[in-house]
Design a protein around this motif. Sequence first.
Motif, mmCIF file in Angstrom:
data_model
loop_
_atom_site.group_PDB
_atom_site.id
_atom_site.type_symbol
_atom_site.label_atom_id
_atom_site.label_comp_id
_atom_site.label_asym_id
_atom_site.label_seq_id
_atom_site.Cartn_x
_atom_site.Cartn_y
_atom_site.Cartn_z
ATOM 1 N N VAL A 13 0.854 -1.188 0.000
ATOM 2 C CA VAL A 13 0.000 0.000 0.000
ATOM 3 C C VAL A 13 0.891 1.240 0.000
ATOM 4 C CG1 VAL A 13 -1.752 1.297 1.264
ATOM 5 C CG2 VAL A 13 -1.827 -1.218 1.210
ATOM 6 N N VAL A 14 0.720 2.084 -1.027
ATOM 7 C CA VAL A 14 1.563 3.269 -1.195
ATOM 8 C C VAL A 14 0.683 4.469 -1.511
ATOM 9 C CG1 VAL A 14 3.599 1.971 -1.954
ATOM 10 C CG2 VAL A 14 1.908 2.734 -3.638
ATOM 11 N N PRO A 15 1.194 5.683 -1.302
ATOM 12 C CA PRO A 15 0.393 6.872 -1.603
ATOM 13 C C PRO A 15 0.142 7.014 -3.106
ATOM 14 C CG PRO A 15 2.640 7.481 -1.022
ATOM 15 C CD PRO A 15 2.498 6.025 -0.720
ATOM 16 N N ASP A 16 -1.058 7.442 -3.421
ATOM 17 C CA ASP A 16 -1.480 7.627 -4.816
ATOM 18 C C ASP A 16 -1.792 9.105 -5.012
ATOM 19 O OD1 ASP A 16 -2.417 7.370 -7.374
ATOM 20 O OD2 ASP A 16 -4.309 6.402 -6.809
ATOM 21 N N THR A 17 -0.753 9.890 -5.310
ATOM 22 C CA THR A 17 -0.900 11.336 -5.436
ATOM 23 C C THR A 17 -0.168 11.811 -6.685
ATOM 24 O OG1 THR A 17 1.097 11.846 -4.145
ATOM 25 C CG2 THR A 17 -0.959 11.568 -2.920
ATOM 26 N N PRO A 18 -0.491 13.022 -7.162
ATOM 27 C CA PRO A 18 0.163 13.519 -8.379
ATOM 28 C C PRO A 18 1.672 13.586 -8.285
ATOM 29 C CG PRO A 18 -1.822 14.795 -7.937
ATOM 30 C CD PRO A 18 -1.614 13.899 -6.746
ATOM 31 N N ILE A 19 2.217 14.008 -7.139
ATOM 32 C CA ILE A 19 3.674 14.133 -7.069
ATOM 33 C C ILE A 19 4.350 12.764 -7.049
ATOM 34 C CG2 ILE A 19 3.883 14.279 -4.555
ATOM 35 C CD1 ILE A 19 6.096 16.447 -5.116
ATOM 36 N N VAL A 20 3.713 11.777 -6.463
ATOM 37 C CA VAL A 20 4.292 10.430 -6.501
ATOM 38 C C VAL A 20 4.273 9.901 -7.928
ATOM 39 C CG1 VAL A 20 4.041 8.050 -5.710
ATOM 40 C CG2 VAL A 20 3.744 9.939 -4.096
ATOM 41 N N ASP A 21 3.162 10.103 -8.630
ATOM 42 C CA ASP A 21 3.097 9.695 -10.039
ATOM 43 C C ASP A 21 4.154 10.414 -10.861
ATOM 44 O OD1 ASP A 21 1.003 7.975 -9.542
ATOM 45 O OD2 ASP A 21 -0.556 9.373 -10.219
ATOM 46 N N ALA A 22 4.347 11.712 -10.587
ATOM 47 C CA ALA A 22 5.353 12.486 -11.323
ATOM 48 C C ALA A 22 6.757 11.974 -11.025
ATOM 49 C CB ALA A 22 5.240 13.964 -10.968
ATOM 50 N N ALA A 23 7.013 11.599 -9.779
ATOM 51 C CA ALA A 23 8.332 11.077 -9.416
ATOM 52 C C ALA A 23 8.596 9.738 -10.098
ATOM 53 C CB ALA A 23 8.440 10.939 -7.898
ATOM 54 N N ILE A 24 7.581 8.903 -10.156
ATOM 55 C CA ILE A 24 7.738 7.618 -10.862
ATOM 56 C C ILE A 24 8.093 7.860 -12.319
ATOM 57 C CG2 ILE A 24 6.519 5.563 -11.687
ATOM 58 C CD1 ILE A 24 4.877 5.670 -9.071
ATOM 59 N N GLU A 25 7.381 8.761 -12.960
ATOM 60 C CA GLU A 25 7.643 9.044 -14.373
ATOM 61 C C GLU A 25 9.005 9.694 -14.564
ATOM 62 O OE1 GLU A 25 7.341 8.818 -18.286
ATOM 63 O OE2 GLU A 25 6.005 7.878 -16.819
ATOM 64 N N HIS A 26 9.382 10.592 -13.653
ATOM 65 C CA HIS A 26 10.694 11.246 -13.736
ATOM 66 C C HIS A 26 11.806 10.205 -13.612
ATOM 67 C CE1 HIS A 26 13.060 14.928 -13.697
ATOM 68 N NE2 HIS A 26 13.774 14.451 -12.686
ATOM 69 N N ALA A 27 11.652 9.285 -12.683
ATOM 70 C CA ALA A 27 12.643 8.220 -12.529
ATOM 71 C C ALA A 27 12.697 7.343 -13.770
ATOM 72 C CB ALA A 27 12.317 7.379 -11.296
#
Length: 215
Positions: A13-27
């Motif tokens: 279970v992990v946070p589902d937020t715009p900045i987390v999604d952006a970090a995944i894509e950036h990585a």
Amino acid sequence: MDKPAHRTLAGVVVPDTPIVDAAIEHARQHCAPYLFNHVVRSWLFAARLGQLQNVVHDEEVLAVGTLLHDITLNESFAGPRRFEVEGADLARHFAAERGFDRRRAQLIWDSVALNSTPSIALYKESEVALATAGICFDVIGLQYDVIPAAEVSRIVAEFPRMQIKRQFRRCFCHIASTRPETSYDNFIRDFGERFVEGYSAPSVVDLVDAAPFAE
């Protein structure tokens, strides 16, 4: 701070937020495939360690700091500072641009800059300590017995290791041979001394002896 929405990734279970999604894509954009899988696994291990050990922490800070901890670890790295510091500046800027306040952005800087210095990072704020623990879990198996084996297997199955040991050695040796001055006080020195012909690091003993004072 409002509690973020959540989702399940590889059983965690992990946070589902715009900045987390952006970090995944950036990585994903800045890391080789094997390295992208490593940072995601490290995040999932970090999150799970926090859950199992009841560590209170900022889930978004943990996510962003862990996901971005290796964005400068590649064979095009050109310094001038050690790769962790270069990456920490970029990660902090990424977070600040997306609304993180100074404290949260600085925690991300610390998570990235200290990710390969567990003798310090494991004793800092919970977000920094957990990020480091998750990274060390994936790289050297630190606290390997804390997370149930079935959970570890699921994470690795969804984000395969892709010969990470060989990939890491090649990358670390490249930095040791092309930017040795960034390696003298971190773990890359070990790879340089063992695998890179002609690599020679200065001794702190010599630096102390050569200090410009009479005694």
